[in-house]
Structures are given as C-alpha cells and as structure tokens.
Scaffold this active site. Structure first.
Site, PDB file in Angstrom:
ATOM      1  N   ASP A 173       0.856  -1.190   0.000  1.00 55.17           N
ATOM      2  CA  ASP A 173       0.000   0.000   0.000  1.00 55.17           C
ATOM      3  C   ASP A 173       0.886   1.232   0.000  1.00 55.17           C
ATOM      4  OD1 ASP A 173      -3.256   0.287   0.875  1.00 55.17           O
ATOM      5  OD2 ASP A 173      -2.023   2.109   0.999  1.00 55.17           O
TER       6      ASP A 173
ATOM      7  N   ASN B 106      -6.237  -5.331  -5.512  1.00 55.59           N
ATOM      8  CA  ASN B 106      -7.412  -4.673  -4.935  1.00 55.59           C
ATOM      9  C   ASN B 106      -7.344  -3.149  -4.895  1.00 55.59           C
ATOM     10  OD1 ASN B 106      -9.791  -4.484  -2.976  1.00 55.59           O
ATOM     11  ND2 ASN B 106      -8.096  -3.652  -1.770  1.00 55.59           N
TER      12      ASN B 106
ATOM     13  N   TYR C 220     -12.979   6.005 -13.888  1.00 57.18           N
ATOM     14  CA  TYR C 220     -13.175   4.861 -12.978  1.00 57.18           C
ATOM     15  C   TYR C 220     -13.963   3.750 -13.667  1.00 57.18           C
ATOM     16  CZ  TYR C 220     -14.417   2.359  -8.648  1.00 57.18           C
ATOM     17  OH  TYR C 220     -14.583   1.403  -7.671  1.00 57.18           O
TER      18      TYR C 220
ATOM     19  N   LYS D   3     -12.540   0.024 -14.569  1.00 51.00           N
ATOM     20  CA  LYS D   3     -13.127  -1.179 -13.965  1.00 51.00           C
ATOM     21  C   LYS D   3     -13.680  -2.133 -15.035  1.00 51.00           C
ATOM     22  CE  LYS D   3     -12.249  -0.345  -9.622  1.00 51.00           C
ATOM     23  NZ  LYS D   3     -11.337  -1.223  -8.854  1.00 51.00           N
TER      24      LYS D   3
ATOM     25  N   ILE E  45     -19.803  -0.471  -0.580  1.00 46.11           N
ATOM     26  CA  ILE E  45     -19.225  -1.084   0.622  1.00 46.11           C
ATOM     27  C   ILE E  45     -18.800   0.039   1.579  1.00 46.11           C
ATOM     28  CG2 ILE E  45     -17.474  -2.674   1.511  1.00 46.11           C
ATOM     29  CD1 ILE E  45     -19.305  -4.058  -0.544  1.00 46.11           C
TER      30      ILE E  45
ATOM     31  N   THR F 190     -16.598   1.707   3.419  1.00 46.82           N
ATOM     32  CA  THR F 190     -15.136   1.864   3.577  1.00 46.82           C
ATOM     33  C   THR F 190     -14.801   3.358   3.573  1.00 46.82           C
ATOM     34  OG1 THR F 190     -14.586   2.019   1.230  1.00 46.82           O
ATOM     35  CG2 THR F 190     -14.809  -0.220   2.152  1.00 46.82           C
TER      36      THR F 190
HETATM   37  P1  NAD Z   1     -10.096   2.580   0.273  1.00 46.85           P
HETATM   38  O1  NAD Z   1      -9.849   3.933  -0.272  1.00 46.85           O
HETATM   39  O2  NAD Z   1     -10.642   2.419   1.649  1.00 46.85           O
HETATM   40  O3  NAD Z   1      -8.755   1.711   0.179  1.00 46.85           O
HETATM   41  C1  NAD Z   1      -7.951   1.743  -0.977  1.00 46.85           C
HETATM   42  C2  NAD Z   1      -6.504   1.476  -0.580  1.00 46.85           C
HETATM   43  O4  NAD Z   1      -5.721   1.514  -1.778  1.00 46.85           O
HETATM   44  C3  NAD Z   1      -5.939   2.540   0.363  1.00 46.85           C
HETATM   45  O5  NAD Z   1      -5.279   1.922   1.465  1.00 46.85           O
HETATM   46  C4  NAD Z   1      -4.951   3.304  -0.509  1.00 46.85           C
HETATM   47  O6  NAD Z   1      -3.836   3.826   0.218  1.00 46.85           O
HETATM   48  C5  NAD Z   1      -4.513   2.208  -1.494  1.00 46.85           C
HETATM   49  N1  NAD Z   1      -3.942   2.774  -2.708  1.00 46.85           N
HETATM   50  C6  NAD Z   1      -4.464   3.756  -3.503  1.00 46.85           C
HETATM   51  N2  NAD Z   1      -3.612   4.040  -4.488  1.00 46.85           N
HETATM   52  C7  NAD Z   1      -2.529   3.219  -4.339  1.00 46.85           C
HETATM   53  C8  NAD Z   1      -1.312   3.064  -5.046  1.00 46.85           C
HETATM   54  N3  NAD Z   1      -1.013   3.809  -6.122  1.00 46.85           N
HETATM   55  N4  NAD Z   1      -0.428   2.120  -4.606  1.00 46.85           N
HETATM   56  C9  NAD Z   1      -0.700   1.379  -3.514  1.00 46.85           C
HETATM   57  N5  NAD Z   1      -1.831   1.503  -2.794  1.00 46.85           N
HETATM   58  C10 NAD Z   1      -2.736   2.418  -3.209  1.00 46.85           C
HETATM   59  O7  NAD Z   1     -11.038   1.871  -0.789  1.00 46.85           O
HETATM   60  P2  NAD Z   1     -11.956   0.548  -0.741  1.00 46.85           P
HETATM   61  O8  NAD Z   1     -13.345   1.000  -0.718  1.00 46.85           O
HETATM   62  O9  NAD Z   1     -11.438  -0.424   0.242  1.00 46.85           O
HETATM   63  O10 NAD Z   1     -11.660   0.039  -2.224  1.00 46.85           O
HETATM   64  C11 NAD Z   1     -10.852  -1.095  -2.515  1.00 46.85           C
HETATM   65  C12 NAD Z   1     -11.158  -1.519  -3.938  1.00 46.85           C
HETATM   66  O11 NAD Z   1     -12.547  -1.845  -4.032  1.00 46.85           O
HETATM   67  C13 NAD Z   1     -10.916  -0.451  -4.999  1.00 46.85           C
HETATM   68  O12 NAD Z   1     -10.374  -1.055  -6.154  1.00 46.85           O
HETATM   69  C14 NAD Z   1     -12.295   0.093  -5.279  1.00 46.85           C
HETATM   70  O13 NAD Z   1     -12.404   0.642  -6.557  1.00 46.85           O
HETATM   71  C15 NAD Z   1     -13.126  -1.157  -5.119  1.00 46.85           C
HETATM   72  N6  NAD Z   1     -14.540  -0.936  -4.839  1.00 46.85           N
HETATM   73  C16 NAD Z   1     -14.939  -0.270  -3.734  1.00 46.85           C
HETATM   74  C17 NAD Z   1     -16.316  -0.100  -3.506  1.00 46.85           C
HETATM   75  C18 NAD Z   1     -16.849   0.637  -2.307  1.00 46.85           C
HETATM   76  O14 NAD Z   1     -18.073   0.939  -2.292  1.00 46.85           O
HETATM   77  N7  NAD Z   1     -16.056   0.925  -1.299  1.00 46.85           N
HETATM   78  C19 NAD Z   1     -17.239  -0.613  -4.432  1.00 46.85           C
HETATM   79  C20 NAD Z   1     -16.769  -1.301  -5.545  1.00 46.85           C
HETATM   80  C21 NAD Z   1     -15.418  -1.461  -5.746  1.00 46.85           C
END
Ligand code: NAD
Length: 259
Positions: free
Chosen positions: A37, A90, A154, A158, A187, A189
C-alpha cells in the site's frame, strides 16, 4: 479450522477498507500476507493488528503504479515467503469527472493505479506461483458492469479489469492458475466516506439511504462481506472457478433493466 494454512498471499490496497479486512481475514485463516500500500502509517497499523493475533504479515510501502517498485517488492515478498500462491489485486482510486472535466493526467493515473498495476502485479507474481498453481483475484466493481455518471475514468478502468481477468484466466489455466474478478456494490469503507463528505452534513443520511435502496437487500455491504468471498476464491474450495465475474452487491446488478 484454518482454510488457508500457510498460503502465501500478496494484497494491494491492504491498508484500508476492503483490502484491510481481507488481509486480516486471510491471516486469521492461516495465510502469510504481504500488504502492499502507498500509505505507510496505515500499512503499519494493519501489520500490528495481524501480529497481535499471531498472524504473519509483511508490510511493503509501495506505489503499485510504479513498474520498478512492483518488480522489486514482489521479488522481496517471493524471497521472504519462498513463493506466492495468491494475489489479491485490490487497490483503486475513484476521482470524479466526465470526458469534459477529467484532465489527461487524472485519466492516466486512474488507468495506471486501477488497471495497469493489476497487469504489472500479475506479470511479476506469475513466475513465483509453483507447480500447484495459484489464484489471482481482481477487484472490479458493479461499475465494471454498469455505467455511472461523472466517473468516466473509474468506470472505464473497472470495465478493463473484467477484460484483464478473462484474458489472464485463459492464458494461465493450463498452469492451474485461476483468475477471477469480484464486483462489489457499495461497501462501507473510507472510499465511501470520502464520497459522503462531499455533500453537506445534513444531506449525508439521505444520500446513504439512496445507496442502500440501490441494493435489493436494503443495506450496503461491509468490508468483511467482500473478504469472505476473497477467502473462498483464494482457497481450493473454488478450484473449478476461473474467469468468473462475481457480483458481491446485495442484488444491485440483478436489477438491470428494472424500472
Ligand atoms: P479505500 O480507499 O478504503 O482503500 C484503498 C486502498 O488503496 C488505500 O489503502 C490506498 O492507500 C490504497 N492505494 C491507492 N492508491 C494506491 C497506489 N497507487 N499504490 C498502492 N496503494 C494504493 O477503498 P476501498 O473501498 O477499500 O476500495 C478497494 C477496492 O474496491 C478499490 O479497487 C475500489 O475501486 C473497489 N470498490 C470499492 C467499492 C466501495 O463501495 N467501497 C465498491 C466497488 C469497488
């Protein structure tokens, strides 16, 4: 009983949200987890949490969009663990914008982090998967299956994740390497909370309720809901599943075409 005893796992975006919950669950199930990360402090806190219950965690602060860093970090993880069995691709970012309001640098960064990094990670990890094969899980989104206003880069990235998943699955099935995509709905988060913070405080509950109503089950998901699906896809319980695109969305995408 631990379902993933001694499995060697690399997870990107493991310092927050879905990645964090999954790293913890995989470690509870007996995996040795490498967490990649860009956020060093949050990475350290996840590593401490895993160490507290006796799990094995290797924290690697990395920008996964940097090809040289990815090669270096994956080599270090493979050396420390003696190989890699599971890659959970992820990490993702979600800037807003249409074609008219997304500048080229933002577009490129979204593609680099959300899509190209998954290719870089897969390319670096595949040679470290042994004769027993392996499992790669890529986080897409319901927005890999549907459009969404004001999130052009985005949504595009995706949709690309689904293509990447199917292509990788076809290329590496003979080596017993399975590749699947997951498509979470909304989700709970930090990514969601950053969205909510863009509207005035008094309007946030109404916005959240509108998100709940998009999901027929009437709730948004928790990070653990995704983590449990990833544990399944990482384990031998899913040994006949590859190239799949699994919605984890409370029925959201089952309503396509519903008025
Ligand atoms: P989040 O922002 O809580 O966590 C994302 C993590 O990715 C963070 O710890 C961030 O530091 C890390 N990150 C970002 N850019 C980075 C880089 N260049 N190198 C290394 N680490 C990096 O987000 P989340 O909600 O946990 O999302 C995780 C995944 O799930 C993402 O791909 C997101 O698109 C996908 N997603 C999330 C949701 C939602 O509703 N939360 C829905 C569908 C998909």
């Amino acid at each position: 009983m631990q379902r993933l005893a001694k499995r060697r796992v690399a997870i990107t975006g493991a310092a927050s949200g879905i990645g964090r919950a999954t790293a913890i669950e995989l470690a509870r199930q007996g995996s040795r987890v490498a967490i990649l990360d860009i956020d060093g402090d949050a990475c350290a806190s996840v590593a401490e949490e895993i160490a507290r219950f006796g799990g094995t965690c290797l924290a690697q602060v990395t920008d996964i969009a940097d090809p040289e860093a990815v090669e270096r970090v994956v080599a270090a993880v493979a050396q420390e663990f003696g190989g890699i069995d599971v890659l959970f691709n992820n990490a993702g970012i979600m800037p807003e914008g249409t074609a008219l309001t997304t500048d080229l640098a933002t577009w490129q960064r979204v593609m680099d982090v959300n899509l190209t990094a998954m290719y870089l990670l897969a390319r670096a990890v595949l040679p470290h998967m042994g004769e027993g094969g392996g499992s790669i899980i890529n986080t897409a989104s319901v927005q890999a299956l549907l459009g969404h206003p004001n999130r052009l880069a985005y949504v595009t990235s995706k949709h690309g994740v689904v293509g990447l998943t199917r292509g990788l699955a076809a290329d590496h099935a003979a080596a017993k390497i399975r590749v699947n995509a997951i498509c979470p709905g909304t989700i709970d988060t930090p990514m969601l909370h950053r969205e909510l913070e863009k509207v005035p405080t008094g309007e946030r509950e109404a916005l959240l309720q509108s998100y709940r109503e998009l999901h027929p089950l009437g709730v948004i998901g928790q990070p653990e809901d995704v983590a449990h699906a990833v544990v399944f896809l990482a384990s031998d319980e899913s040994r006949f599943i590859t190239g799949a695109v699994l919605a984890i969305d409370g029925g959201y995408t089952s309503l396509i075409g519903h008025a």
